[in-house]
Design a protein around this motif. Structure first.
Motif, short mmCIF file in Angstrom:
data_model
loop_
_atom_site.label_atom_id
_atom_site.label_comp_id
_atom_site.label_asym_id
_atom_site.label_seq_id
_atom_site.Cartn_x
_atom_site.Cartn_y
_atom_site.Cartn_z
N VAL A 133 4.72 1.94 0.22
CA VAL A 133 5.18 2.85 -0.73
C VAL A 133 5.16 4.32 -0.31
O VAL A 133 4.21 5.04 0.25
CB VAL A 133 4.26 2.91 -1.80
CG1 VAL A 133 4.84 3.61 -3.14
CG2 VAL A 133 4.32 1.45 -2.58
N PRO A 134 6.24 4.95 -0.41
CA PRO A 134 6.36 6.46 -0.09
C PRO A 134 5.72 7.45 -0.94
O PRO A 134 5.40 7.07 -2.33
CB PRO A 134 7.87 6.67 -0.31
CG PRO A 134 8.44 5.80 -1.13
CD PRO A 134 7.66 4.47 -0.88
N VAL A 135 5.11 8.34 -0.58
CA VAL A 135 4.09 9.27 -1.31
C VAL A 135 4.83 10.54 -1.49
O VAL A 135 5.76 11.10 -0.88
CB VAL A 135 2.67 9.32 -0.71
CG1 VAL A 135 1.80 8.25 -0.62
CG2 VAL A 135 2.95 9.95 0.67
N ARG A 136 4.44 11.46 -2.24
CA ARG A 136 4.82 12.63 -2.25
C ARG A 136 3.69 13.93 -2.81
O ARG A 136 2.92 13.45 -3.28
CB ARG A 136 5.90 12.63 -3.70
CG ARG A 136 5.24 12.27 -5.03
CD ARG A 136 6.22 11.99 -5.94
NE ARG A 136 5.84 11.69 -7.19
CZ ARG A 136 6.62 11.12 -8.29
NH1 ARG A 136 7.95 11.30 -8.12
NH2 ARG A 136 6.17 10.99 -9.41
N LEU A 137 4.10 15.08 -2.07
CA LEU A 137 3.20 16.03 -2.46
C LEU A 137 3.41 17.01 -3.81
O LEU A 137 4.56 17.28 -4.06
CB LEU A 137 3.24 17.03 -1.32
CG LEU A 137 2.26 18.24 -1.56
CD1 LEU A 137 0.65 17.92 -1.43
CD2 LEU A 137 2.54 19.39 -0.29
N ALA B 95 0.77 -1.40 -0.22
CA ALA B 95 -0.02 0.02 -0.28
C ALA B 95 0.88 1.23 0.01
O ALA B 95 2.17 1.39 0.28
CB ALA B 95 -0.85 0.11 1.16
N SER B 96 0.30 2.31 -0.35
CA SER B 96 1.03 3.52 -0.17
C SER B 96 0.75 4.00 1.13
O SER B 96 -0.11 3.44 1.99
CB SER B 96 0.40 4.70 -1.21
OG SER B 96 -1.22 4.81 -1.03
N ASP B 97 1.78 5.12 1.45
CA ASP B 97 1.83 5.51 3.11
C ASP B 97 0.44 6.39 3.12
O ASP B 97 0.52 7.59 3.15
CB ASP B 97 2.77 6.33 3.18
CG ASP B 97 3.24 6.37 4.77
OD1 ASP B 97 2.29 6.35 5.25
OD2 ASP B 97 4.45 6.83 5.01
N HIS B 98 -0.49 6.12 3.64
CA HIS B 98 -2.04 6.44 3.79
C HIS B 98 -1.79 7.69 5.01
O HIS B 98 -2.17 8.76 4.83
CB HIS B 98 -3.18 5.69 4.22
CG HIS B 98 -3.20 4.63 3.02
ND1 HIS B 98 -3.49 3.21 3.47
CD2 HIS B 98 -3.10 4.56 1.86
CE1 HIS B 98 -3.60 2.58 2.31
NE2 HIS B 98 -3.39 3.40 1.27
N GLN B 99 -1.13 7.13 6.07
CA GLN B 99 -0.85 8.26 7.03
C GLN B 99 -0.05 9.25 6.46
O GLN B 99 -0.49 10.65 6.82
CB GLN B 99 -0.06 7.77 8.36
CG GLN B 99 0.34 8.43 9.43
CD GLN B 99 -0.82 8.41 10.53
OE1 GLN B 99 -1.78 7.79 10.33
NE2 GLN B 99 -1.09 9.68 10.91
N ARG B 100 0.85 9.20 5.85
CA ARG B 100 1.61 10.24 5.54
C ARG B 100 0.76 11.26 4.47
O ARG B 100 1.20 12.37 4.31
CB ARG B 100 3.13 9.90 4.99
CG ARG B 100 3.94 10.96 4.12
CD ARG B 100 4.40 11.90 5.42
NE ARG B 100 5.35 12.82 4.80
CZ ARG B 100 5.63 13.74 5.55
NH1 ARG B 100 4.98 14.29 6.58
NH2 ARG B 100 6.52 14.67 5.19
N ALA B 101 0.12 10.62 3.62
CA ALA B 101 -0.79 11.30 2.62
C ALA B 101 -1.70 12.28 3.28
O ALA B 101 -1.65 13.57 3.05
CB ALA B 101 -1.60 10.11 1.95
N GLY B 102 -2.43 11.81 4.57
CA GLY B 102 -3.17 12.86 5.23
C GLY B 102 -2.31 13.96 6.03
O GLY B 102 -2.71 15.07 5.81
N LEU C 217 5.07 2.33 -8.33
CA LEU C 217 5.60 1.66 -7.29
C LEU C 217 4.79 0.42 -6.69
O LEU C 217 5.25 -0.57 -6.30
CB LEU C 217 6.13 2.45 -6.17
CG LEU C 217 7.40 3.45 -6.64
CD1 LEU C 217 7.71 4.13 -5.49
CD2 LEU C 217 8.72 2.58 -7.31
N LEU C 218 3.49 0.83 -6.59
CA LEU C 218 2.54 0.03 -5.98
C LEU C 218 2.52 -1.36 -7.16
O LEU C 218 2.54 -2.54 -6.45
CB LEU C 218 1.13 0.47 -5.92
CG LEU C 218 0.94 1.67 -5.08
CD1 LEU C 218 -0.33 2.16 -5.39
CD2 LEU C 218 0.86 0.76 -3.72
N GLY C 219 2.63 -1.07 -8.12
CA GLY C 219 2.57 -2.28 -9.41
C GLY C 219 3.84 -3.07 -8.93
O GLY C 219 3.95 -4.38 -9.03
N GLN C 220 5.16 -2.51 -8.97
CA GLN C 220 6.19 -3.20 -8.70
C GLN C 220 6.37 -4.15 -7.51
O GLN C 220 6.72 -5.09 -7.69
CB GLN C 220 7.29 -2.17 -8.68
CG GLN C 220 7.71 -1.32 -10.12
CD GLN C 220 8.49 -2.15 -11.02
OE1 GLN C 220 8.62 -3.15 -11.05
NE2 GLN C 220 8.88 -1.21 -12.15
#
Length: 509
Positions: free
Chosen positions: A375-379, A139-146, A339-342
């Motif tokens: 997966v790390p996310v970015r703004l 999964a992507s980093d949901h906590q960091r996304a918020g 990255l989620l796909g990889q």
């Protein structure tokens, strides 16, 4: 003697024929062995048409030959019953692992148990089924996304106070043409092109930074579109944004609304109700999913409010990326579907071949500890939107630079639309409407002489009581400073103009 020679010849002929047959059969055996070595996995996606899922499919298909894996693609078309039916049909097909993106996370535990009974490993993608022993979670980093959504708002507040460039600043500074007085994103974009010749068309230009879109009053009023309450990803994103903003006295969450099934059709009435209840005083809208921010932006545009309400989503879909580059949307958290796909494919192939995979953390699902990879996310803002252009390519560029298709390639076409948007925002009073009409006249002057003489800049100044004044200046504005009340030691608000072209039309509020 002759008999023995004849026997040798027959023996030699049989030997040569057998060798030829064996040699001819080798490639076929090698090919069969290669096919036999392939492992079969299935990927069950909630909706194949979603932009992020298209990226995931592209990444996995690009690696399947290298990984010697046969992939069965299943599209649930956003129907939980269809997804369950498709998974039931996998029994007896030799599938070793399934990547599962559940339509309804609450229904996923039963699907996982069904797959486990058929000795099929399960990789949960983005949504973690509650209290269910899946074999992997990617999964992507949901906590960091918020948290990044909240950070966008806080950085805009710092910018409004003169404390920095803010999340939406660009290298060239905001565009000229009086955009500061309007505090709008698309208005600054359209005005900045007024001095170009019609043949150039509208280009992607720097826009008014988010901090200059915020009202003077505090605290800011924030609305959160929280998504499906059954979706663990949406819950975590909304909760993280809410908690991050809670400690800031300059911000208050005034509305938080769920969207069952992440259904975008529920967004418009929710935003309209919130605007009506608060007399249009919504300053920020955060959404747990990009598909929820699209109808919110449409409501704001229809009400003439889009230029003074910050919008931030999660997902960076193609449509939302276009809106961001065009200046109609402010910020996105990119959850990196590439990255989620990889990582999901790594997990499925590892589990299918060896029963193990390389994870880097564990998450809790009820009674179970699940191996996971986050997966790390970015703004993403206007300043670094080129990161999305890498993904969506020229299609995104064509959409954002498509001014020639409307209004005959004349900058005035875009500016005229902005004037209409400004008139729709009638809560500013009669002075604002008059300012919009003056802006339209300035546009015509800019179009007539912009390509033959020095660029002309129109400054539009809006006071806190709603009055609007316009000043037209020959040439480009380098710097503007506002000194409140001309008091000694008063705070100054610098404004660097990035070479605004002629004319000050464009919608504002």
């Amino acid at each position: 003697m002759g008999g023995r020679m004849a026997g040798w010849k027959r023996f030699l002929g049989v030997f040569l024929l057998g060798s030829l047959l064996l040699t001819a059969g080798c490639p076929e055996r090698g090919e069969n062995q290669s096919v036999a070595r392939q492992v079969k996995i299935a990927v069950s996606l909630a909706d194949m048409q979603r932009d992020g899922n298209q990226i995931i499919k592209q990444v996995m298909d690009g690696r399947k030959k290298q990984e010697q894996v046969d992939i069965t693609w299943l599209d649930a078309k956003n129907k939980a019953a269809e997804q369950q039916k498709q998974l039931q049909q996998l029994a007896g097909q030799g599938i070793r692992a399934v990547i599962l993106q559940p339509v309804d996370p609450a229904a996923a535990p039963g699907m996982v148990r069904q797959l486990a009974r058929n000795n099929i490993k399960v990789v949960a993608l983005e949504s973690l089924p509650p209290n269910t022993p899946v074999d992997a979670y990617v999964a992507s980093d949901h906590q960091r996304a918020g948290e990044l959504q909240a950070r966008f708002v806080e950085e805009a507040l710092k910018q409004a106070a003169g404390g920095g460039p803010g999340p939406g600043a660009t290298a060239g500074g905001p565009s000229g043409g009086g955009a500061q007085g309007q505090g709008g994103q698309s208005a600054g974009q359209d005005q900045g092109q007024g001095g170009q010749s019609p043949g150039q068309g509208r280009q992607v230009s720097p826009v008014v930074p988010p901090g200059l879109q915020l009202p003077a009053r505090r605290p800011l009023n924030v609305m959160i579109l929280a998504g499906d309450p059954r979706d663990s990803a949406a819950r975590i994103i909304a909760s993280a944004a809410r908690e991050a903003l809670k400690g800031n006295p300059r911000v208050q969450v005034v509305a938080e609304v769920d969207q069952p099934g992440n259904d975008p059709s529920t967004v418009s009435p929710a935003v309209q109700r919130a605007l009506a209840k608060l007399n249009n005083q919504i300053d920020v809208i955060l959404a747990a999913d990009s598909h929820l921010i699209v109808p919110a932006v449409e409501v704001l545009k229809a009400a003439g409010l889009n230029n003074r309400v910050l919008t931030v989503g999660v997902g960076a879909s193609k449509e939302v990326s276009r809106a961001l580059v065009a200046g109609e949307h402010d910020g996105e958290v990119d959850n990196r579907p590439d990255l989620l796909g990889q990582y999901a494919l790594d997990a499925a192939v590892g589990l299918a071949k060896t029963g193990h995979w390389q994870y880097d953390t564990r998450v809790t699902s009820g009674d179970y500890s699940i191996p996971a990879r986050i997966v790390p996310v970015r703004l993403i803002s206007q300043a670094n939107s080129f990161l999305l252009q890498e993904r969506w390519g020229k299609e995104l560029e064509r959409k954002s630079g498509g001014g020639q298709d409307q209004g005959g390639g004349s900058p005035g076409g875009d500016q005229g639309q902005g004037d209409q948007g400004g008139q729709q925002g009638g809560d500013q009073g009669g002075d604002q409407v008059q300012g919009d009409q003056q802006g339209g006249q300035a546009n015509q002057a800019g179009q007539t002489g912009g390509s033959q003489q020095k660029p002309r800049t129109t400054l539009r100044i809006t006071t806190r009581d709603g009055k609007t004044v316009e000043v037209q200046i020959q040439g480009e504005v380098k710097k503007i400073e506002s000194v409140e009340g001309a008091r000694p030691g008063a705070r100054q608000m610098p404004f660097q103009a990035g070479g605004g072209g002629g004319g000050g039309g464009g919608g504002g509020t």
